[in-house]
Write a protein that holds these residues in place. Structure first.
Motif, PDB file in Angstrom:
ATOM      1  N   GLN A   1      51.850  68.364  90.534  1.00  0.00           N
ATOM      2  CA  GLN A   1      53.280  68.687  90.564  1.00  0.00           C
ATOM      3  C   GLN A   1      54.107  67.412  90.724  1.00  0.00           C
ATOM      4  O   GLN A   1      55.198  67.310  90.198  1.00  0.00           O
ATOM      5  CB  GLN A   1      53.585  69.700  91.666  1.00  0.00           C
ATOM      6  CG  GLN A   1      53.003  71.068  91.360  1.00  0.00           C
ATOM      7  CD  GLN A   1      53.690  72.184  92.137  1.00  0.00           C
ATOM      8  OE1 GLN A   1      53.247  72.578  93.197  1.00  0.00           O
ATOM      9  NE2 GLN A   1      54.787  72.698  91.598  1.00  0.00           N
TER      10      GLN A   1
ATOM     11  N   ARG B   1      52.986  74.010  88.556  1.00  0.00           N
ATOM     12  CA  ARG B   1      51.552  73.970  88.807  1.00  0.00           C
ATOM     13  C   ARG B   1      50.831  74.624  87.640  1.00  0.00           C
ATOM     14  O   ARG B   1      51.183  75.735  87.235  1.00  0.00           O
ATOM     15  CB  ARG B   1      51.268  74.740  90.089  1.00  0.00           C
ATOM     16  CG  ARG B   1      49.914  74.477  90.674  1.00  0.00           C
ATOM     17  CD  ARG B   1      49.703  75.441  91.833  1.00  0.00           C
ATOM     18  NE  ARG B   1      49.567  74.760  93.120  1.00  0.00           N
ATOM     19  CZ  ARG B   1      48.439  74.146  93.506  1.00  0.00           C
ATOM     20  NH1 ARG B   1      47.407  74.099  92.698  1.00  0.00           N
ATOM     21  NH2 ARG B   1      48.363  73.595  94.685  1.00  0.00           N
TER      22      ARG B   1
ATOM     23  N   ASP C   1      48.042  68.509  93.086  1.00  0.00           N
ATOM     24  CA  ASP C   1      48.123  69.599  92.106  1.00  0.00           C
ATOM     25  C   ASP C   1      48.900  69.233  90.840  1.00  0.00           C
ATOM     26  O   ASP C   1      49.297  70.111  90.078  1.00  0.00           O
ATOM     27  CB  ASP C   1      48.737  70.837  92.756  1.00  0.00           C
ATOM     28  CG  ASP C   1      50.102  70.556  93.346  1.00  0.00           C
ATOM     29  OD1 ASP C   1      50.593  69.416  93.203  1.00  0.00           O
ATOM     30  OD2 ASP C   1      50.694  71.472  93.945  1.00  0.00           O
TER      31      ASP C   1
END
Ligand code: UDP
Ligand code: MG
Length: 327
Positions: A96, A198, A94
């Motif tokens: 992150q 995110r 994602d």
């Protein structure tokens, strides 16, 4: 040295192209060869299609697609099974985790560590339902396992191959790999890594994970300390309980016998009976667990996931129907 990057993902269609570009950009600057293993954990969006397209263009990509959602830990276990690298790096899909931290993890591996874990020292998640539970969980895990890490939950980690190939994963257990591995006598260290909010997609986990993690911690603690000698835990509890019960019963019998104190109207009698019963139960449980421990250690050869197909250079879509890893 071959580097395998293992990336479990669930419904991350908007992140995959960006992640691929960024990650590839970092990997080509390394002196080593690499492969990227995406595990599609039963995505319902366009993730798999995008991954297949990437795989056709880039030979270093392997795509493992699950039949249904088996969870991040199972996806990671699959990634480990398919990884061929000498060093295996795990990260979230994602965005992150920052791929630019990978060279620093590798540096620590080269310095002789078997496991290098990321520490999101400036974590970009909400405080009350994500960071706070995580701070508490990290403290509890560190205290229980004796392996002190600031951030067990960070997916960005690097492992030497032999560490990973000797660990089987269940439940939420992937975060405990450093603790489990410490039981194998490995060297590990922590590296501060970048953490980003995110931007696309949604987080798949909530507060309920904290509870699952704590329950898994119990298992890990047990596996670490007593899996090979359960009778010593249960037997000990049984002895204490049974011994205490016997003592109480003895005192009451003597009182009854010598000073004529009645026995049947005293609640303590029930406690004594209970303790003796529980004592026997614990000892028997310990003996059964001993049998179980032998089965556990000698017979395990099962995968925790089912693979539908694998996409990789030289022979696509191998249908692997059974509950087995790569043949
Ligand atoms: N993930 C997965 N299977 C799941 C849930 C999550 O493969 O059942 C992946 C997800 O796509 C992401 C990573 O695991 O790449 C971490 O998930 P998420 O970002 O939701 O967790 P958080 O960062 O919020 O803790
Ligand atoms: Mg995330």
């Amino acid at each position: 040295m071959l580097i395998s990057v293992v990336i479990p993902l669930l419904n991350e269609e908007d992140n995959i192209p960006l992640l691929y570009e960024e990650l590839k950009g970092v990997l080509v600057t390394l002196q080593e060869t690499h492969e990227i293993i995406f595990i599609d954990d039963g995505s319902k969006d366009g993730s798999l299609k995008i991954l297949k397209e990437l795989q056709e263009k880039d030979e270093s990509i392997v795509v493992v697609s699950f039949r249904k959602n088996f969870g991040q830990t199972a996806a990671m276990a699959a990634g480990f099974d398919y990884a061929k690298g000498d060093v295996i790096i795990t990260m979230d899909a994602d965005l992150q985790n920052d791929p630019h931290d990978i060279p620093r993890l590798l540096e620590q591996i080269r310095a002789g560590n078997d496991v290098v874990t990321g520490w999101r020292f400036d974590r970009k998640d909400t405080f009350i339902n994500r960071r706070l539970p995580s701070i508490i969980a990290n403290k509890i895990i560190s205290l229980t396992t004796g392996v002190n890490l600031h951030d067990y939950g960070c997916t960005l980690k690097a492992f030497r191959r032999d560490v990973i190939k000797n660990i089987r994963l269940y439940g939420e257990m992937h975060r405990f790999i450093p603790a489990i591995a410490s039981g194998m006598g490995i060297d590990f260290t922590e590296v501060k890594v970048n953490h980003r909010p995110r931007r696309f997609g949604y987080s798949k986990v909530g507060i309920s994970r904290t509870i699952r993690v704590i329950l898994d911690l119990l298992t890990v603690k047990f596996l670490l300390s007593y899996a090979t000698r359960p009778i010593q835990v249960f037997g000990f509890m049984g002895m204490v309980s049974g011994g205490l019960g016997f003592l109480i019963a003895l005192i009451m019998t003597l009182q009854r016998q010598f000073i004529g104190m009645p026995m049947s109207d005293r609640p303590l009698l029930f406690l004594a009976i209970l303790l003796i019963f529980v004592g026997f139960q614990f000892v028997s449980l310990g003996l059964i667990a001993e049998l179980q421990a032998r089965t556990y250690h000698e017979s395990q050869n099962k995968a925790v996931y089912f693979v539908r197909s694998v996409y990789r250079a030289g022979g696509n879509e191998t249908s692997v129907r059974d509950a087995n890893g790569p043949q």
